[in-house]
Design a protein around this motif. Structure first.
Motif, PDB file in Angstrom:
ATOM      1  N   LEU A  59       0.857  -1.180   0.000  1.00 33.28           N
ATOM      2  CA  LEU A  59       0.000   0.000   0.000  1.00 33.28           C
ATOM      3  C   LEU A  59       0.893   1.230   0.000  1.00 33.28           C
ATOM      4  N   SER A  60       0.700   2.095  -0.992  1.00 29.70           N
ATOM      5  CA  SER A  60       1.515   3.311  -1.039  1.00 29.70           C
ATOM      6  C   SER A  60       0.616   4.537  -0.940  1.00 29.70           C
ATOM      7  N   PHE A  61       1.111   5.505  -0.207  1.00 28.79           N
ATOM      8  CA  PHE A  61       0.486   6.827  -0.118  1.00 28.79           C
ATOM      9  C   PHE A  61       1.442   7.787  -0.781  1.00 28.79           C
ATOM     10  N   ARG A  62       0.918   8.625  -1.674  1.00 28.56           N
ATOM     11  CA  ARG A  62       1.744   9.647  -2.313  1.00 28.56           C
ATOM     12  C   ARG A  62       1.115  10.999  -2.068  1.00 28.56           C
ATOM     13  N   GLY A  63       1.969  11.992  -1.975  1.00 26.60           N
ATOM     14  CA  GLY A  63       1.486  13.341  -1.727  1.00 26.60           C
ATOM     15  C   GLY A  63       2.625  14.276  -1.401  1.00 26.60           C
ATOM     16  N   GLU A  64       2.339  15.244  -0.541  1.00 31.21           N
ATOM     17  CA  GLU A  64       3.326  16.242  -0.152  1.00 31.21           C
ATOM     18  C   GLU A  64       3.353  16.362   1.364  1.00 31.21           C
ATOM     19  N   ASP A  65       4.514  16.621   1.903  1.00 35.46           N
ATOM     20  CA  ASP A  65       4.698  16.795   3.348  1.00 35.46           C
ATOM     21  C   ASP A  65       4.163  15.614   4.150  1.00 35.46           C
ATOM     22  N   LEU A  66       4.350  14.402   3.633  1.00 40.80           N
ATOM     23  CA  LEU A  66       3.878  13.203   4.330  1.00 40.80           C
ATOM     24  C   LEU A  66       4.836  12.838   5.452  1.00 40.80           C
ATOM     25  N   HIS A  67       4.281  12.398   6.567  1.00 41.73           N
ATOM     26  CA  HIS A  67       5.107  11.876   7.643  1.00 41.73           C
ATOM     27  C   HIS A  67       4.309  10.883   8.478  1.00 41.73           C
ATOM     28  N   VAL A  68       5.027   9.952   9.064  1.00 40.08           N
ATOM     29  CA  VAL A  68       4.427   8.936   9.918  1.00 40.08           C
ATOM     30  C   VAL A  68       4.270   9.560  11.295  1.00 40.08           C
ATOM     31  N   LYS A  69       3.036   9.674  11.734  1.00 40.54           N
ATOM     32  CA  LYS A  69       2.740  10.292  13.026  1.00 40.54           C
ATOM     33  C   LYS A  69       2.870   9.284  14.167  1.00 40.54           C
ATOM     34  N   ARG A  70       2.395   8.059  13.927  1.00 39.43           N
ATOM     35  CA  ARG A  70       2.457   7.011  14.944  1.00 39.43           C
ATOM     36  C   ARG A  70       2.666   5.681  14.254  1.00 39.43           C
ATOM     37  N   LEU A  71       3.559   4.858  14.820  1.00 29.93           N
ATOM     38  CA  LEU A  71       3.859   3.537  14.281  1.00 29.93           C
ATOM     39  C   LEU A  71       3.840   2.544  15.431  1.00 29.93           C
ATOM     40  N   THR A  72       2.943   1.566  15.348  1.00 26.48           N
ATOM     41  CA  THR A  72       2.852   0.514  16.368  1.00 26.48           C
ATOM     42  C   THR A  72       2.809  -0.817  15.635  1.00 26.48           C
ATOM     43  N   LEU A  73       3.982  -1.372  15.324  1.00 26.19           N
ATOM     44  CA  LEU A  73       4.036  -2.619  14.561  1.00 26.19           C
ATOM     45  C   LEU A  73       3.528  -3.810  15.372  1.00 26.19           C
ATOM     46  N   GLU A  74       3.612  -3.735  16.707  1.00 24.75           N
ATOM     47  CA  GLU A  74       3.075  -4.825  17.525  1.00 24.75           C
ATOM     48  C   GLU A  74       1.584  -5.017  17.265  1.00 24.75           C
ATOM     49  N   LYS A  75       0.889  -3.903  17.036  1.00 22.58           N
ATOM     50  CA  LYS A  75      -0.547  -3.944  16.734  1.00 22.58           C
ATOM     51  C   LYS A  75      -0.807  -3.867  15.237  1.00 22.58           C
ATOM     52  N   GLY A  76       0.226  -3.578  14.456  1.00 29.94           N
ATOM     53  CA  GLY A  76       0.061  -3.449  13.011  1.00 29.94           C
ATOM     54  C   GLY A  76      -0.645  -2.170  12.612  1.00 29.94           C
TER      55      GLY A  76
END
Length: 107
Positions: A59-76
């Motif tokens: 799954l890809s998101f494209r755009g401008e000024d994108l950033h990951v705000k929260r990442l919780t891989l344990e919960k996916g």
């Protein structure tokens, strides 16, 4: 580890893994925020593209000024923000076969 502790741990691990193999949701808010579940791995990200491996494919998101705000891989789970212009699914194998960013870089 005692048998009761092992049993509880195994039940937890199975429940966690079942959650990552099935359901995958994307909730988008005003094309400025997105919450994604069912995420296995963050493949790459920069201010123009975020590429995620999910239980339902790449799954890809494209755009401008994108950033990951929260990442919780344990919960996916991944929350991202920015000006989202495109959201695209692709087959898992097509991106995996192409190799990773660093693999391409050091060929």
């Amino acid at each position: 580890m005692q048998d009761s502790q092992k049993s509880r741990y195994n039940q937890y691990a199975e429940t966690r893994n079942e959650g990552l193999t099935g359901r995958q949701d994307v909730n988008m808010f005003d094309r400025r925020k997105a919450a994604v579940s069912g995420v296995k791995e963050v493949i790459s990200f920069d201010s123009n593209e975020i590429l995620l491996e999910t239980t339902r494919g790449m799954l890809s998101f494209r755009g401008e000024d994108l950033h990951v705000k929260r990442l919780t891989l344990e919960k996916g789970e991944v929350d991202l923000e920015g000006n989202i212009c495109e959201l695209k699914y692709s087959d898992t194998h097509s991106v995996k076969d192409a190799g990773t960013f660093f693999g391409k870089l050091f060929k």
